[in-house]
Design an enzyme around this catalytic site. Structure first.
Site, mmCIF file in Angstrom:
data_model
loop_
_atom_site.group_PDB
_atom_site.id
_atom_site.type_symbol
_atom_site.label_atom_id
_atom_site.label_comp_id
_atom_site.label_asym_id
_atom_site.label_seq_id
_atom_site.Cartn_x
_atom_site.Cartn_y
_atom_site.Cartn_z
ATOM 1 N N HIS A 265 0.819 -1.214 0.000
ATOM 2 C CA HIS A 265 0.000 0.000 0.000
ATOM 3 C C HIS A 265 0.854 1.266 0.000
ATOM 4 O O HIS A 265 0.496 2.274 -0.628
ATOM 5 C CB HIS A 265 -0.981 -0.020 1.178
ATOM 6 N N ASP B 56 -9.953 -2.862 -0.045
ATOM 7 C CA ASP B 56 -9.543 -3.074 1.349
ATOM 8 C C ASP B 56 -9.194 -1.744 2.023
ATOM 9 O O ASP B 56 -9.085 -1.669 3.238
ATOM 10 C CB ASP B 56 -8.333 -4.031 1.403
ATOM 11 N N GLU C 181 -14.581 0.704 -6.479
ATOM 12 C CA GLU C 181 -14.427 -0.739 -6.208
ATOM 13 C C GLU C 181 -15.715 -1.429 -6.667
ATOM 14 O O GLU C 181 -16.817 -0.978 -6.337
ATOM 15 C CB GLU C 181 -14.207 -0.931 -4.699
ATOM 16 N N ASP D 226 -17.975 -0.577 -11.629
ATOM 17 C CA ASP D 226 -16.890 -1.123 -12.447
ATOM 18 C C ASP D 226 -15.954 0.010 -12.845
ATOM 19 O O ASP D 226 -16.391 0.999 -13.431
ATOM 20 C CB ASP D 226 -17.498 -1.787 -13.704
ATOM 21 N N ASP E 141 -5.323 -0.530 -8.341
ATOM 22 C CA ASP E 141 -5.030 -1.496 -7.276
ATOM 23 C C ASP E 141 -5.962 -2.695 -7.467
ATOM 24 O O ASP E 141 -6.900 -2.925 -6.698
ATOM 25 C CB ASP E 141 -5.268 -0.813 -5.914
ATOM 26 N N SER E 142 -5.734 -3.428 -8.555
ATOM 27 C CA SER E 142 -6.701 -4.465 -8.960
ATOM 28 C C SER E 142 -6.235 -5.857 -8.536
ATOM 29 O O SER E 142 -5.075 -6.065 -8.182
ATOM 30 C CB SER E 142 -6.846 -4.451 -10.487
ATOM 31 N N THR E 143 -7.162 -6.794 -8.622
ATOM 32 C CA THR E 143 -6.808 -8.200 -8.478
ATOM 33 C C THR E 143 -5.999 -8.619 -9.706
ATOM 34 O O THR E 143 -5.790 -7.814 -10.613
ATOM 35 C CB THR E 143 -8.111 -9.041 -8.430
ATOM 36 N N GLU E 144 -5.615 -9.877 -9.720
ATOM 37 C CA GLU E 144 -4.898 -10.398 -10.904
ATOM 38 C C GLU E 144 -5.799 -10.247 -12.134
ATOM 39 O O GLU E 144 -7.007 -10.085 -11.999
ATOM 40 C CB GLU E 144 -4.595 -11.898 -10.738
ATOM 41 N N PRO F 139 -13.505 -9.835 -13.246
ATOM 42 C CA PRO F 139 -13.817 -8.432 -13.567
ATOM 43 C C PRO F 139 -12.563 -7.578 -13.766
ATOM 44 O O PRO F 139 -12.650 -6.464 -14.270
ATOM 45 C CB PRO F 139 -14.603 -7.967 -12.334
HETATM 46 N N1 SAM Z 1 -3.376 -5.789 -3.658
HETATM 47 C C1 SAM Z 1 -4.192 -6.775 -4.318
HETATM 48 C C2 SAM Z 1 -3.465 -7.439 -5.461
HETATM 49 O O1 SAM Z 1 -2.390 -6.931 -5.854
HETATM 50 O O2 SAM Z 1 -3.980 -8.456 -5.945
HETATM 51 C C3 SAM Z 1 -5.474 -6.117 -4.770
HETATM 52 C C4 SAM Z 1 -6.298 -5.693 -3.601
HETATM 53 S S1 SAM Z 1 -7.913 -5.104 -3.870
HETATM 54 C C5 SAM Z 1 -8.751 -6.179 -2.784
HETATM 55 C C6 SAM Z 1 -8.357 -5.649 -5.487
HETATM 56 C C7 SAM Z 1 -9.792 -5.230 -5.781
HETATM 57 O O3 SAM Z 1 -10.008 -5.021 -7.171
HETATM 58 C C8 SAM Z 1 -10.841 -6.297 -5.374
HETATM 59 O O4 SAM Z 1 -11.540 -5.841 -4.245
HETATM 60 C C9 SAM Z 1 -11.741 -6.431 -6.599
HETATM 61 O O5 SAM Z 1 -13.116 -6.535 -6.255
HETATM 62 C C10 SAM Z 1 -11.438 -5.135 -7.340
HETATM 63 N N2 SAM Z 1 -11.781 -5.151 -8.766
HETATM 64 C C11 SAM Z 1 -11.569 -6.143 -9.684
HETATM 65 N N3 SAM Z 1 -12.028 -5.779 -10.901
HETATM 66 C C12 SAM Z 1 -12.533 -4.511 -10.763
HETATM 67 C C13 SAM Z 1 -13.149 -3.583 -11.658
HETATM 68 N N4 SAM Z 1 -13.346 -3.886 -12.963
HETATM 69 N N5 SAM Z 1 -13.543 -2.375 -11.168
HETATM 70 C C14 SAM Z 1 -13.344 -2.067 -9.851
HETATM 71 N N6 SAM Z 1 -12.775 -2.905 -8.943
HETATM 72 C C15 SAM Z 1 -12.377 -4.113 -9.406
#
Ligand code: SAM
Length: 276
Positions: A62, A86, A106, A138, A156-159, A163
């Protein structure tokens, strides 16, 4: 009986962590979500079987996804985080006195709600801060409407699954550029040089085709795949390696420092080679 949580980070390699308690599991509209207490890393948020953040090592990610861009931009008043439910990136962003507005977009409201409930140390800034605006939508749709609005945008997205797939696409980076002001900066988490070299090379090429200044930097995050993590920064005007580290504001951090700010762009050869 011992219970261990194992994340298969590739089909052939993973990490396993001793569990002291499983606090919450649910299937949200978008993903499987779990909150578990681990002996080594404390409380852990897991999405679709992947470690998102842990109390013990979240500060690295972070701080590094936030302060490099925020200390490169001379006046980061309007900041956007896509993903980041988070709340950790927002917590770091509001440490900067120049920030007037921090918007979180988010897609999954349950990540926000459960982070507030189970990870208050990380999610604290999401409630009760007048500078912070939380939107549940989204990020791809939001960014398409946001023109010339932000000084810094953090992805700061998931892999790149589910989505989040679209958050690693060239047209998304083009839309980010349009959502940024003429001197704006973006930064995205861009996975592991050990396990995702092709993604890193492709994303770096795409971001380089949109931003005149594109740099990749690294940090060590023990609970992320391979432990070595990358961030890719695209800047329209300011070069992060040209900041005067003596003029940077001292922020309360545990990993990032003005000295680290410039050193992180010195890359190991195998990573340099991914960017050629
Ligand atoms: N630090 C983490 C990593 O590197 O994997 C990511 C943390 S944060 C929890 C990732 C967030 O991205 C998730 O809560 C997920 O719901 C969100 N997310 C995924 N696709 C998205 C989209 N299209 N728009 C907004 N948020 C999205």
């Amino acid at each position: 009986m011992e219970l261990w949580y194992t994340e298969k980070q590739t089909p052939a390699h993973g990490i396993t962590s001793k569990v002291s308690e499983t606090l919450h599991t649910e299937k949200t509209e978008f993903q499987d979500l779990a909150v578990i207490d681990t002996v080594q890393f404390g409380r852990m948020l897991v999405l679709d079987g992947m470690v998102m953040t842990t109390i013990k090592d979240e500060f690295v990610y972070h701080e590094m996804i936030s302060h490099v861009a925020l200390n490169t931009h001379p006046n980061p008043e309007n900041v956007l985080v896509i993903g980041g439910g988070d709340g950790g990136a927002i917590r770091e962003i509001v440490k900067h006195s120049k920030v007037k507005k921090a918007v979180l977009v988010e897609i999954d409201s349950r990540v926000i709600e459960l982070s507030k409930q189970y990870l208050p140390e990380i999610a604290a800034a999401l409630s009760g801060n007048p500078k912070v605006e939380v939107k549940v939508e989204d990020g791809i749709r939001f960014i398409a409407e946001a023109k010339n609005q932000f000084d810094v945008i953090i992805v700061d997205s998931t892999e790149p699954v589910g989505p989040a797939v679209g958050l690693f696409a060239l047209d998304f980076y083009q839309a980010i550029s349009q959502a940024l002001k003429p001197d704006g900066i973006m930064v995205a988490q861009t996975e592991s040089p050990f396990f995702n070299p092709d993604l890193i090379s492709r994303v770096f090429k795409d971001i380089s085709s949109v931003f005149p200044i594109t740099k990749l930097y690294l940090a060590n995050i023990p609970t992320y795949p391979s432990g070595l993590w990358s961030f890719t920064l695209g800047s329209k005007q300011y070069d992060p390696e040209l900041v005067d580290e003596n003029s940077l504001p001292e922020i309360e951090t545990k990993y990032y420092t003005p000295r680290i700010h410039k050193s992180v762009f010195r890359l190991p050869r195998f990573v340099e080679n991914l960017l050629k």
